[in-house]
Design a protein around this motif. Structure first.
Motif, PDB file in Angstrom:
ATOM      1  N   ALA B  32       1.021  -1.199   0.142  1.00 21.10           N
ATOM      2  CA  ALA B  32      -0.081   0.022   0.039  1.00 21.10           C
ATOM      3  C   ALA B  32       0.909   1.170  -0.027  1.00 21.10           C
ATOM      4  CB  ALA B  32      -0.873   0.015   1.124  1.00 21.10           C
ATOM      5  N   LEU B  33       2.211   1.030   0.483  1.00 25.76           N
ATOM      6  CA  LEU B  33       2.732   2.339   0.825  1.00 25.76           C
ATOM      7  C   LEU B  33       3.510   2.660  -0.607  1.00 25.76           C
ATOM      8  CD1 LEU B  33       4.437   4.472   2.350  1.00 25.76           C
ATOM      9  CD2 LEU B  33       6.208   2.749   2.714  1.00 25.76           C
ATOM     10  N   SER B  34       3.741   1.823  -1.402  1.00 20.86           N
ATOM     11  CA  SER B  34       4.268   2.029  -2.753  1.00 20.86           C
ATOM     12  C   SER B  34       3.218   2.853  -3.659  1.00 20.86           C
ATOM     13  CB  SER B  34       4.716   0.891  -3.433  1.00 20.86           C
ATOM     14  OG  SER B  34       5.860   0.439  -2.746  1.00 20.86           O
ATOM     15  N   LYS B  35       2.130   2.367  -3.475  1.00 22.92           N
ATOM     16  CA  LYS B  35       0.601   2.806  -4.098  1.00 22.92           C
ATOM     17  C   LYS B  35       0.321   4.250  -3.657  1.00 22.92           C
ATOM     18  CE  LYS B  35      -3.821   1.082  -5.140  1.00 22.92           C
ATOM     19  NZ  LYS B  35      -5.024   0.284  -5.001  1.00 22.92           N
ATOM     20  N   ALA B  36       0.477   4.504  -2.277  1.00 21.49           N
ATOM     21  CA  ALA B  36       0.180   5.852  -1.792  1.00 21.49           C
ATOM     22  C   ALA B  36       1.193   6.921  -2.211  1.00 21.49           C
ATOM     23  CB  ALA B  36       0.330   5.824  -0.294  1.00 21.49           C
ATOM     24  N   PHE B  37       2.412   6.458  -2.557  1.00 23.09           N
ATOM     25  CA  PHE B  37       3.781   7.242  -2.985  1.00 23.09           C
ATOM     26  C   PHE B  37       3.432   7.596  -4.458  1.00 23.09           C
ATOM     27  CE2 PHE B  37       7.095   6.013   0.564  1.00 23.09           C
ATOM     28  CZ  PHE B  37       6.627   7.054   1.327  1.00 23.09           C
ATOM     29  N   ALA B  38       2.534   6.848  -5.161  1.00 20.62           N
ATOM     30  CA  ALA B  38       2.386   7.181  -6.479  1.00 20.62           C
ATOM     31  C   ALA B  38       1.378   8.127  -6.813  1.00 20.62           C
ATOM     32  CB  ALA B  38       2.064   5.739  -7.182  1.00 20.62           C
ATOM     33  N   ILE B  95      -3.286  -2.998  21.763  1.00 18.21           N
ATOM     34  CA  ILE B  95      -2.244  -3.663  22.247  1.00 18.21           C
ATOM     35  C   ILE B  95      -2.136  -4.840  21.743  1.00 18.21           C
ATOM     36  CG2 ILE B  95      -1.386  -4.897  24.599  1.00 18.21           C
ATOM     37  CD1 ILE B  95      -1.474  -1.624  24.468  1.00 18.21           C
ATOM     38  N   PRO B  96      -3.106  -5.882  21.360  1.00 23.32           N
ATOM     39  CA  PRO B  96      -2.524  -7.309  20.651  1.00 23.32           C
ATOM     40  C   PRO B  96      -2.136  -6.751  19.249  1.00 23.32           C
ATOM     41  CG  PRO B  96      -5.016  -6.803  21.037  1.00 23.32           C
ATOM     42  CD  PRO B  96      -4.392  -6.065  21.920  1.00 23.32           C
ATOM     43  N   LEU B  97      -2.801  -5.609  18.643  1.00 23.89           N
ATOM     44  CA  LEU B  97      -2.331  -5.215  17.275  1.00 23.89           C
ATOM     45  C   LEU B  97      -0.810  -4.703  17.511  1.00 23.89           C
ATOM     46  CD1 LEU B  97      -4.352  -3.377  14.491  1.00 23.89           C
ATOM     47  CD2 LEU B  97      -1.891  -2.746  15.029  1.00 23.89           C
ATOM     48  N   LEU B  98      -0.384  -3.949  18.443  1.00 23.29           N
ATOM     49  CA  LEU B  98       1.060  -3.534  18.606  1.00 23.29           C
ATOM     50  C   LEU B  98       1.727  -4.818  18.405  1.00 23.29           C
ATOM     51  CD1 LEU B  98       0.542  -0.633  20.752  1.00 23.29           C
ATOM     52  CD2 LEU B  98       0.885  -0.341  18.707  1.00 23.29           C
ATOM     53  N   MET B  99       1.310  -5.804  19.428  1.00 21.52           N
ATOM     54  CA  MET B  99       2.352  -6.924  19.374  1.00 21.52           C
ATOM     55  C   MET B  99       2.309  -7.622  18.483  1.00 21.52           C
ATOM     56  SD  MET B  99       2.245  -8.766  23.294  1.00 21.52           S
ATOM     57  CE  MET B  99       1.505 -10.383  22.967  1.00 21.52           C
ATOM     58  N   ALA B 100       1.317  -8.071  17.967  1.00 19.91           N
ATOM     59  CA  ALA B 100       1.196  -9.071  16.581  1.00 19.91           C
ATOM     60  C   ALA B 100       1.864  -8.600  15.345  1.00 19.91           C
ATOM     61  CB  ALA B 100      -0.061  -9.687  16.445  1.00 19.91           C
ATOM     62  N   SER B 101       1.274  -7.104  15.134  1.00 15.25           N
ATOM     63  CA  SER B 101       1.461  -6.662  13.833  1.00 15.25           C
ATOM     64  C   SER B 101       2.005  -5.187  13.781  1.00 15.25           C
ATOM     65  CB  SER B 101       0.502  -7.015  13.093  1.00 15.25           C
ATOM     66  OG  SER B 101       0.781  -6.674  11.333  1.00 15.25           O
ATOM     67  N   PRO B 102       3.097  -4.893  14.549  1.00 16.81           N
ATOM     68  CA  PRO B 102       3.551  -3.442  14.589  1.00 16.81           C
ATOM     69  C   PRO B 102       3.681  -2.845  13.141  1.00 16.81           C
ATOM     70  CG  PRO B 102       5.362  -4.757  15.248  1.00 16.81           C
ATOM     71  CD  PRO B 102       4.125  -5.965  15.270  1.00 16.81           C
ATOM     72  N   HIS B 103       3.933  -3.771  12.063  1.00 18.10           N
ATOM     73  CA  HIS B 103       4.335  -3.129  10.664  1.00 18.10           C
ATOM     74  C   HIS B 103       3.117  -2.400  10.032  1.00 18.10           C
ATOM     75  CE1 HIS B 103       8.756  -3.486  10.455  1.00 18.10           C
ATOM     76  NE2 HIS B 103       8.513  -4.455  11.134  1.00 18.10           N
ATOM     77  N   THR B 104       1.946  -3.232  10.566  1.00 20.65           N
ATOM     78  CA  THR B 104       0.575  -2.842  10.156  1.00 20.65           C
ATOM     79  C   THR B 104       0.580  -1.167  10.462  1.00 20.65           C
ATOM     80  OG1 THR B 104      -0.343  -4.614  10.265  1.00 20.65           O
ATOM     81  CG2 THR B 104      -1.686  -2.822   9.689  1.00 20.65           C
ATOM     82  N   LEU B 105       0.686  -0.898  11.675  1.00 17.05           N
ATOM     83  CA  LEU B 105       0.724   0.558  12.009  1.00 17.05           C
ATOM     84  C   LEU B 105       1.852   1.368  11.521  1.00 17.05           C
ATOM     85  CD1 LEU B 105      -0.691   2.574  14.023  1.00 17.05           C
ATOM     86  CD2 LEU B 105       0.990   1.901  15.804  1.00 17.05           C
ATOM     87  N   ILE B 106       2.795   0.685  11.421  1.00 23.19           N
ATOM     88  CA  ILE B 106       3.926   1.802  10.835  1.00 23.19           C
ATOM     89  C   ILE B 106       3.651   2.307   9.490  1.00 23.19           C
ATOM     90  CG2 ILE B 106       6.570   1.780  10.238  1.00 23.19           C
ATOM     91  CD1 ILE B 106       7.162   0.147  12.737  1.00 23.19           C
ATOM     92  N   GLU B 107       3.240   1.089   8.548  1.00 24.15           N
ATOM     93  CA  GLU B 107       3.027   1.462   7.337  1.00 24.15           C
ATOM     94  C   GLU B 107       1.813   2.437   7.347  1.00 24.15           C
ATOM     95  OE1 GLU B 107       1.633  -1.861   4.827  1.00 24.15           O
ATOM     96  OE2 GLU B 107       1.961  -0.980   3.005  1.00 24.15           O
ATOM     97  N   GLY B 108       0.944   2.296   8.011  1.00 21.80           N
ATOM     98  CA  GLY B 108      -0.128   3.260   8.459  1.00 21.80           C
ATOM     99  C   GLY B 108       0.072   4.929   8.366  1.00 21.80           C
ATOM    100  N   VAL B 109       1.452   4.869   9.568  1.00 19.57           N
ATOM    101  CA  VAL B 109       1.711   6.112   9.875  1.00 19.57           C
ATOM    102  C   VAL B 109       2.581   6.804   8.771  1.00 19.57           C
ATOM    103  CG1 VAL B 109       3.886   6.908  11.221  1.00 19.57           C
ATOM    104  CG2 VAL B 109       1.999   5.457  12.358  1.00 19.57           C
ATOM    105  N   ILE B 110       3.279   6.003   8.065  1.00 21.87           N
ATOM    106  CA  ILE B 110       3.777   6.639   6.682  1.00 21.87           C
ATOM    107  C   ILE B 110       3.067   7.280   5.825  1.00 21.87           C
ATOM    108  CG2 ILE B 110       5.687   6.133   5.166  1.00 21.87           C
ATOM    109  CD1 ILE B 110       6.869   3.736   6.599  1.00 21.87           C
ATOM    110  N   PRO B 219      -3.841   1.281   5.684  1.00 25.70           N
ATOM    111  CA  PRO B 219      -3.001   0.695   4.361  1.00 25.70           C
ATOM    112  C   PRO B 219      -4.016  -0.423   3.700  1.00 25.70           C
ATOM    113  CG  PRO B 219      -1.627   0.502   6.188  1.00 25.70           C
ATOM    114  CD  PRO B 219      -2.724   1.135   6.706  1.00 25.70           C
ATOM    115  N   SER B 220      -4.862  -0.791   4.506  1.00 24.09           N
ATOM    116  CA  SER B 220      -6.157  -1.681   3.703  1.00 24.09           C
ATOM    117  C   SER B 220      -7.073  -0.694   2.668  1.00 24.09           C
ATOM    118  CB  SER B 220      -6.954  -2.471   4.692  1.00 24.09           C
ATOM    119  OG  SER B 220      -7.557  -1.650   5.335  1.00 24.09           O
ATOM    120  N   ILE B 221      -7.023   0.505   2.987  1.00 20.30           N
ATOM    121  CA  ILE B 221      -7.817   1.332   2.225  1.00 20.30           C
ATOM    122  C   ILE B 221      -7.070   1.664   1.003  1.00 20.30           C
ATOM    123  CG2 ILE B 221      -8.733   3.648   2.069  1.00 20.30           C
ATOM    124  CD1 ILE B 221      -9.572   3.556   5.150  1.00 20.30           C
ATOM    125  N   ILE B 222      -5.937   2.149   1.212  1.00 21.83           N
ATOM    126  CA  ILE B 222      -5.199   2.378   0.134  1.00 21.83           C
ATOM    127  C   ILE B 222      -4.829   1.138  -0.896  1.00 21.83           C
ATOM    128  CG2 ILE B 222      -2.810   3.479  -0.545  1.00 21.83           C
ATOM    129  CD1 ILE B 222      -4.798   5.292   0.755  1.00 21.83           C
TER     130      ILE B 222
END
Lengths: 241, 439
Positions: B32-38, B95-110, B219-222
């Motif tokens: 999604a990140l590459s898509k967003a940068f486009a 809390i479980p999201l941060l623990m299981a999939s922190p990269h989902t949040l980081i991708e959303g943050v970027i 990220p999922s929306i993008i």
């Protein structure tokens, strides 16, 4: 935090206990934390976590050092330190035990757990055992209600507790046996946890599972029923979990 | 309507080493990140706006609209702040999201920072959860090493630094202006609004504060598009969300589903109430949202339907209590929570929660006096709507909704202790509750 006298953990920092282990190395570490932020005062919360990791509490020397580094007054630092419940004004134990007694955990058995722990340790909340091994706190909701009743050791999760499990846990910790968080790493000490909270990575991220069983209940059921959320998950339909 | 679950954010939580960059990428992460940068930043904002994504932290404010309030002509730096101070009783999804999939949040943050033109982002996580913070710290290190954070991310020309910041124990810091004060190294007390953070937030600069789940949904929306997202859910509550069920249900846990699912359907998925018992009451969205009872089981769990019942979707945290539970006991514990967490700034909250606790303590002990229930309502009415932030409204909601549905039980508190009327040990999981309930 409202200042009424029934909160034993409130009140000011203990200025009569001047002992400290803050040396030049600790001062350098505290100073390094400041560099992460666009404005230096933002580093105060992590710095206070670090002060506790070194001195076992928010010490007068710790307050002084934070104030000097941030160029604010010791009163400003103390004002922040006394606002947040995680900052301890008396020495915490090697292991800091939390028992959740907010509504849901209390009802599910948290009150009984707290009684068990108090009896076992011979202390009440906001106290530390004489040997310095354990301190105890009644915690407010710790965001693990689907694992209730919950205890924390050094702010690591101990899920789905029972009085028997709690007694075993305290025995194991007291004897120095290997103990693991139910969803995290091997337990070491409260001071080690406080360093992580200061922003210093301890390299233990890979310990423990991805998630606990309750966190995965929905995913498990969806796999069983063939329900999917994303278009590219279609191929997983009917697959196992 | 048949209800189904739709794992999107929770989809990868069960995979081995789901928290690592390698595993996240293997599952299509950062596509999604590459898509967003486009896309242009304003196109990203439009996409999120048109998806219908609403804030997942309690208030349900449209996320894309919040982003569009950031004045881009303001010369000051813009900031993105992720609210991970998950402390509302019952809430246990971030809390479980941060623990299981922190990269989902980081991708959303970027992606979100790119959309609002922020070059510094903070992830503020409550301090009492060390392992999720540790996983977040490691994920950020991995992202820097892989060129996903720092200068010129993936050759896009966009720079971003992300800092994980641990709180120190204060529910009030979940309120966005208190959080900003805390992040500035101050006591976490709310600010008067306006100005809103979008105009004058962190360091008096334009700031967007969003909940973990809101940003993680981006990220999922993008990736799959606004139409895919908006195609799920109800007319005004679009998309999917994580529902958290806890308490006296057989399988407490996280259930991610499109809006439109009912409480009855969710309860069925969670295995129903534990054996031999019936539902007494539940919170629809954390303890700050007025409780509901078995009469409301067919309520659609979306923003509008719950508002129609005088309550709120909040954080979608359903704490479920069965017929063994004393409503006086739970109400007192919740109000004690608000009393403890009141920051002390506003008198109605600081003193009012104290009075509510006193009255409820008497009622719990069976030492209430005739008229105490009305006094309780009177205090609640006096303190509501008079403070900087809505913390006291949470305390008031517990009390007024409990009295609304269970007034007679409160009046039993004039004569009989709650623990005699409804023996507490029967509510616990490990005394009366048989072990197979949770096997």
């Amino acid at each position: 935090m409202s200042g009424h006298d029934d909160y034993t953990h409130t009140g000011s920092v203990d200025m009569t206990d001047n002992s400290t282990r803050i040396d030049q190395e600790a001062i350098d570490q505290l100073t390094a934390l400041v560099g992460k932020y666009p404005q230096k005062r933002s580093a105060l919360l992590p710095m206070l976590h670090y002060v506790q990791a070194i001195d076992g509490r928010v010490s007068p020397r710790g307050i002084e050092v934070c104030a000097e580094i941030l160029d604010i007054t010791p009163a400003q630092v103390a004002g922040v330190a006394t606002f947040y419940t995680m900052y301890k004004r008396r020495p915490a134990g090697k292991h800091h035990i939390g028992v959740c007694t907010t509504a849901l955990c209390a009802v599910m058995g948290g009150d009984a757990l707290l009684e068990t722990v108090e009896r076992k340790l011979g202390i009440t909340t906001e106290q530390t055992t004489e040997d310095g091994m354990f301190s105890l706190e009644k915690v407010e909701c710790n965001a693990a209600c689907d694992f209730a009743p919950v205890m924390m050791v050094n702010w690591e999760f101990m899920d789905n507790m029972t009085p028997e499990k709690a007694e075993q846990l305290l025995d194991d910790l007291a004897e120095g046996r290997e103990v693991h968080s139910t969803r995290g790493p091997q337990i070491t000490s409260w001071a080690d946890s406080e360093k992580v909270l200061a922003g210093i990575n301890d390299g233990k991220a890979d310990e423990g599972p991805s998630a606990g069983t309750p966190s995965l209940e929905g995913v498990r059921l969806a796999a069983e029923k063939g329900w999917t959320g994303t278009p590219d998950a279609e191929s997983q339909k009917g697959g196992d979990s | 309507m048949t209800a189904t679950l739709a794992p999107v954010l929770t989809r990868n939580w069960g995979t081995d080493r789901s928290w690592t960059l390698e595993e996240y990428k293997a599952q299509g992460g950062y596509e999604a990140l590459s898509k967003a940068f486009a896309m242009k930043p304003e196109e990203v904002i439009s996409e999120v706006k048109d998806s219908g994504l609403r804030g997942r932290g309690g208030a349900g404010f449209p996320t894309g609209m919040k982003w569009s309030f950031v004045p881009q002509d303001n010369p000051k730096p813009k900031y993105l702040v992720v609210n991970g101070d998950e402390s509302e009783p019952g809430t246990c999804k971030d809390i479980p999201l941060l623990m299981a999939s922190p990269h989902t949040l980081i991708e959303g943050v970027i992606i979100s920072a790119y959309a609002i033109n922020a070059h510094t982002a903070f992830i503020y996580v409550r301090g009492e959860v060390v392992h999720p913070i540790r996983r977040m710290q490691r994920a950020i290190e991995e992202a820097y090493e892989a060129g996903l954070l720092g200068k010129n991310i993936l050759g896009s020309g966009f720079d971003l630094d992300v800092i994980v910041h641990a709180g120190a124990g204060a529910y009030i810091c979940g309120e966005e202006t208190a959080l900003l004060n805390s992040l500035e190294g101050l006591r976490g007390q709310p600010r008067l609004r306006p100005p809103f953070p979008a105009v004058a937030g962190l360091y008096q600069s334009p700031t967007v504060v969003n909940n973990v789940e809101s940003i993680a949904s981006v990220p999922s929306i993008i990736k799959y598009g606004k139409d895919w997202f908006a195609g799920m859910g109800t007319e005004k509550s679009q998309g999917f969300t994580i529902y958290s069920l806890s308490g006296h249900v057989r399988r407490p846990g996280q259930y991610e589903a499109p809006f439109g699912i009912t409480m009855r359907q969710l309860l069925t998925m969670a295995g129903g109430i534990r054996t031999g018992h019936e539902l007494k009451f539940f919170t629809p969205g954390g303890s700050s949202t007025p409780i509901l009872t078995a009469d409301h089981l067919d309520t659609v769990m979306d923003f509008e339907s719950l508002a129609g019942l005088g309550t709120m979707l909040g954080t979608k945290a359903m704490q479920v209590f069965d017929d063994t539970t004393s409503v006086i006991r739970t109400t007192l514990r919740w109000v004690e929570f608000y009393k403890h967490e009141s920051c002390g700034k506003c008198t109605p909250c600081r003193e009012g929660t104290w009075w509510l606790v006193q009255l409820l303590t008497k009622l719990e002990a069976g030492q209430g006096e005739e008229g105490d229930v009305d006094k309780l309502l009177n205090v609640a009415d006096t303190i509501t709507g008079k403070s900087f932030c809505p913390l006291v409204e949470g305390a008031v909601a517990c009390v007024t909704s409990a009295v609304k549905y269970f007034r007679e039980e409160f009046e039993i508190g004039y004569t009989t202790p709650a623990w005699e009327h409804l023996p507490y040990e029967k509510s616990a999981l490990f005394t009366i509750a048989d072990k197979e309930v949770r096997s």
